[in-house]
Design a protein around this motif. Structure first.
Motif, PDB file in Angstrom:
ATOM      1  N   LEU A  13       0.825  -1.202   0.000  1.00 59.50           N
ATOM      2  CA  LEU A  13       0.000   0.000   0.000  1.00 59.50           C
ATOM      3  C   LEU A  13       0.861   1.254   0.000  1.00 59.50           C
ATOM      4  CD1 LEU A  13      -2.806   1.324   0.157  1.00 59.50           C
ATOM      5  CD2 LEU A  13      -2.628   1.169   2.642  1.00 59.50           C
ATOM      6  N   LEU A  14       1.876   1.273   0.847  1.00 52.62           N
ATOM      7  CA  LEU A  14       2.776   2.425   0.903  1.00 52.62           C
ATOM      8  C   LEU A  14       3.518   2.610  -0.418  1.00 52.62           C
ATOM      9  CD1 LEU A  14       4.281   2.253   4.501  1.00 52.62           C
ATOM     10  CD2 LEU A  14       2.714   3.964   3.572  1.00 52.62           C
ATOM     11  N   SER A  15       3.944   1.517  -1.022  1.00 50.37           N
ATOM     12  CA  SER A  15       4.622   1.586  -2.314  1.00 50.37           C
ATOM     13  C   SER A  15       3.695   2.157  -3.383  1.00 50.37           C
ATOM     14  CB  SER A  15       5.116   0.191  -2.716  1.00 50.37           C
ATOM     15  OG  SER A  15       5.671   0.217  -4.003  1.00 50.37           O
ATOM     16  N   GLY A  16       2.448   1.703  -3.375  1.00 42.67           N
ATOM     17  CA  GLY A  16       1.464   2.205  -4.338  1.00 42.67           C
ATOM     18  C   GLY A  16       1.181   3.687  -4.136  1.00 42.67           C
ATOM     19  N   LEU A  17       1.053   4.131  -2.885  1.00 45.48           N
ATOM     20  CA  LEU A  17       0.818   5.538  -2.590  1.00 45.48           C
ATOM     21  C   LEU A  17       2.013   6.397  -3.002  1.00 45.48           C
ATOM     22  CD1 LEU A  17      -0.953   5.347   0.893  1.00 45.48           C
ATOM     23  CD2 LEU A  17      -1.959   5.977  -1.314  1.00 45.48           C
ATOM     24  N   LYS A  18       3.212   5.866  -2.797  1.00 48.88           N
ATOM     25  CA  LYS A  18       4.427   6.582  -3.197  1.00 48.88           C
ATOM     26  C   LYS A  18       4.447   6.762  -4.713  1.00 48.88           C
ATOM     27  CE  LYS A  18       9.454   6.346  -2.923  1.00 48.88           C
ATOM     28  NZ  LYS A  18      10.598   5.530  -2.485  1.00 48.88           N
ATOM     29  N   GLN A  19       4.138   5.686  -5.458  1.00 51.61           N
ATOM     30  CA  GLN A  19       4.101   5.764  -6.919  1.00 51.61           C
ATOM     31  C   GLN A  19       3.034   6.746  -7.389  1.00 51.61           C
ATOM     32  OE1 GLN A  19       3.558   1.652  -8.029  1.00 51.61           O
ATOM     33  NE2 GLN A  19       5.734   1.409  -8.491  1.00 51.61           N
ATOM     34  N   LEU A  20       1.864   6.709  -6.748  1.00 51.63           N
ATOM     35  CA  LEU A  20       0.790   7.629  -7.105  1.00 51.63           C
ATOM     36  C   LEU A  20       1.204   9.074  -6.860  1.00 51.63           C
ATOM     37  CD1 LEU A  20      -2.158   7.956  -8.069  1.00 51.63           C
ATOM     38  CD2 LEU A  20      -2.842   7.754  -5.670  1.00 51.63           C
ATOM     39  N   SER A  21       1.860   9.330  -5.741  1.00 44.56           N
ATOM     40  CA  SER A  21       2.326  10.686  -5.425  1.00 44.56           C
ATOM     41  C   SER A  21       3.343  11.175  -6.454  1.00 44.56           C
ATOM     42  CB  SER A  21       2.955  10.720  -4.031  1.00 44.56           C
ATOM     43  OG  SER A  21       2.002  10.391  -3.063  1.00 44.56           O
ATOM     44  N   PHE A  27       2.784  14.805 -13.222  1.00 39.11           N
ATOM     45  CA  PHE A  27       1.683  15.324 -14.024  1.00 39.11           C
ATOM     46  C   PHE A  27       1.542  16.832 -13.849  1.00 39.11           C
ATOM     47  CE2 PHE A  27      -2.765  16.628 -14.366  1.00 39.11           C
ATOM     48  CZ  PHE A  27      -3.001  16.308 -15.695  1.00 39.11           C
ATOM     49  N   ILE A  28       1.594  17.290 -12.609  1.00 38.04           N
ATOM     50  CA  ILE A  28       1.472  18.728 -12.335  1.00 38.04           C
ATOM     51  C   ILE A  28       2.637  19.484 -12.971  1.00 38.04           C
ATOM     52  CG2 ILE A  28       1.569  20.468 -10.496  1.00 38.04           C
ATOM     53  CD1 ILE A  28      -0.071  18.455  -8.767  1.00 38.04           C
ATOM     54  N   LEU A  29       3.838  18.945 -12.850  1.00 40.31           N
ATOM     55  CA  LEU A  29       5.020  19.583 -13.424  1.00 40.31           C
ATOM     56  C   LEU A  29       4.913  19.672 -14.949  1.00 40.31           C
ATOM     57  CD1 LEU A  29       7.849  20.759 -12.898  1.00 40.31           C
ATOM     58  CD2 LEU A  29       8.741  18.447 -13.176  1.00 40.31           C
ATOM     59  N   VAL A  30       4.595  18.563 -15.599  1.00 45.05           N
ATOM     60  CA  VAL A  30       4.471  18.543 -17.062  1.00 45.05           C
ATOM     61  C   VAL A  30       3.346  19.472 -17.511  1.00 45.05           C
ATOM     62  CG1 VAL A  30       3.848  17.093 -19.045  1.00 45.05           C
ATOM     63  CG2 VAL A  30       5.514  16.280 -17.374  1.00 45.05           C
ATOM     64  N   SER A  31       2.211  19.438 -16.810  1.00 42.18           N
ATOM     65  CA  SER A  31       1.082  20.298 -17.158  1.00 42.18           C
ATOM     66  C   SER A  31       1.463  21.775 -17.057  1.00 42.18           C
ATOM     67  CB  SER A  31      -0.094  19.985 -16.226  1.00 42.18           C
ATOM     68  OG  SER A  31      -1.162  20.830 -16.476  1.00 42.18           O
ATOM     69  N   THR A  32       2.210  22.126 -16.026  1.00 44.68           N
ATOM     70  CA  THR A  32       2.637  23.515 -15.848  1.00 44.68           C
ATOM     71  C   THR A  32       3.579  23.943 -16.969  1.00 44.68           C
ATOM     72  OG1 THR A  32       2.401  23.314 -13.452  1.00 44.68           O
ATOM     73  CG2 THR A  32       3.783  25.109 -14.264  1.00 44.68           C
ATOM     74  N   VAL A  33       4.527  23.092 -17.310  1.00 46.30           N
ATOM     75  CA  VAL A  33       5.475  23.413 -18.389  1.00 46.30           C
ATOM     76  C   VAL A  33       4.738  23.571 -19.716  1.00 46.30           C
ATOM     77  CG1 VAL A  33       7.397  22.490 -19.751  1.00 46.30           C
ATOM     78  CG2 VAL A  33       7.477  22.395 -17.255  1.00 46.30           C
ATOM     79  N   VAL A  34       3.802  22.677 -20.003  1.00 44.61           N
ATOM     80  CA  VAL A  34       3.024  22.759 -21.250  1.00 44.61           C
ATOM     81  C   VAL A  34       2.220  24.050 -21.286  1.00 44.61           C
ATOM     82  CG1 VAL A  34       1.114  21.719 -22.545  1.00 44.61           C
ATOM     83  CG2 VAL A  34       2.968  20.285 -21.699  1.00 44.61           C
ATOM     84  N   ASP A  35       1.576  24.418 -20.167  1.00 43.61           N
ATOM     85  CA  ASP A  35       0.809  25.668 -20.122  1.00 43.61           C
ATOM     86  C   ASP A  35       1.708  26.878 -20.342  1.00 43.61           C
ATOM     87  OD1 ASP A  35      -1.652  24.533 -19.810  1.00 43.61           O
ATOM     88  OD2 ASP A  35      -1.776  24.870 -17.656  1.00 43.61           O
ATOM     89  N   LEU A  36       2.882  26.871 -19.750  1.00 47.61           N
ATOM     90  CA  LEU A  36       3.809  27.993 -19.953  1.00 47.61           C
ATOM     91  C   LEU A  36       4.231  28.083 -21.413  1.00 47.61           C
ATOM     92  CD1 LEU A  36       6.030  27.665 -16.753  1.00 47.61           C
ATOM     93  CD2 LEU A  36       4.382  29.484 -17.266  1.00 47.61           C
TER      94      LEU A  36
END
Length: 173
Positions: A13-21, A27-36
């Motif tokens: 469970l912890l491994s899965g949560l780490k991967q999800l995080s 995703f947030i980083l790539v989305s921000t770069v694409v928007d810029l």
């Protein structure tokens, strides 16, 4: 057959949560770069006016409205597949916040009124039939969401945007 113990289950469970995080941060980083990158041609100094008459015949002046409250401006099209998912969220926001939608190259006023009525949308809509307003603002991707406050562009994003994402931008503007 051996059953997994709680310790093994907890590690998984912890491994899965780490991967999800990690995936969420990427995703947030790539989305921000694409928007810029997409927003590089967007005017930021000496903003063009965004004044037009909406489909109800009301004069809409986004920059003037933004001195009272943050205003979300939503560029979209009836022909845009992603907009089919974003527009209902924008319509929900329009019940509680200042929202102006700009329908790009989506047909006559009569066709637009019918489309909005058929979908049950109540948001203020400017019909940008020939794309003059969207070109003036260098909008090249639909949907595009902009948030204005005090006459300034605070946020700009393109592509799919969630209801919480738009709501957050309005609150932090």
């Amino acid at each position: 057959m051996k059953e997994p113990n709680q310790k093994t289950w907890g590690k998984k469970l912890l491994s899965g949560l780490k991967q999800l995080s990690i995936m969420l941060i990427l995703f947030i980083l790539v989305s921000t770069v694409v928007d810029l990158w997409r927003g590089k041609d967007l005017p930021t100094e000496s903003l063009p006016t965004m004044t037009a008459v909406d489909l109800n015949g009301d004069l809409v002046d986004v920059l003037a409205m933004s001195y009272d409250d943050a205003v979300l401006v939503y560029f979209w099209g009836t022909w845009c597949p992603v907009c089919q998912f974003v527009t209902p969220a924008v319509d929900i926001l329009s019940e509680h916040y200042s929202v102006v939608s700009v329908a790009m190259s989506s047909g006559s006023d009569k066709k637009m009124k019918h489309f909005l009525s058929d979908k049950g949308y109540t948001l203020s809509t400017i019909n940008d039939r020939q794309g003059f307003l969207s070109r003036k603002w260098s909008v090249q991707v639909t949907p595009t969401v902009m948030v204005f406050k005090n006459g300034e562009l605070q946020y700009y994003t393109t592509g799919f945007t969630s209801l919480p994402g738009m709501w957050w931008r309005l609150l932090t503007a």
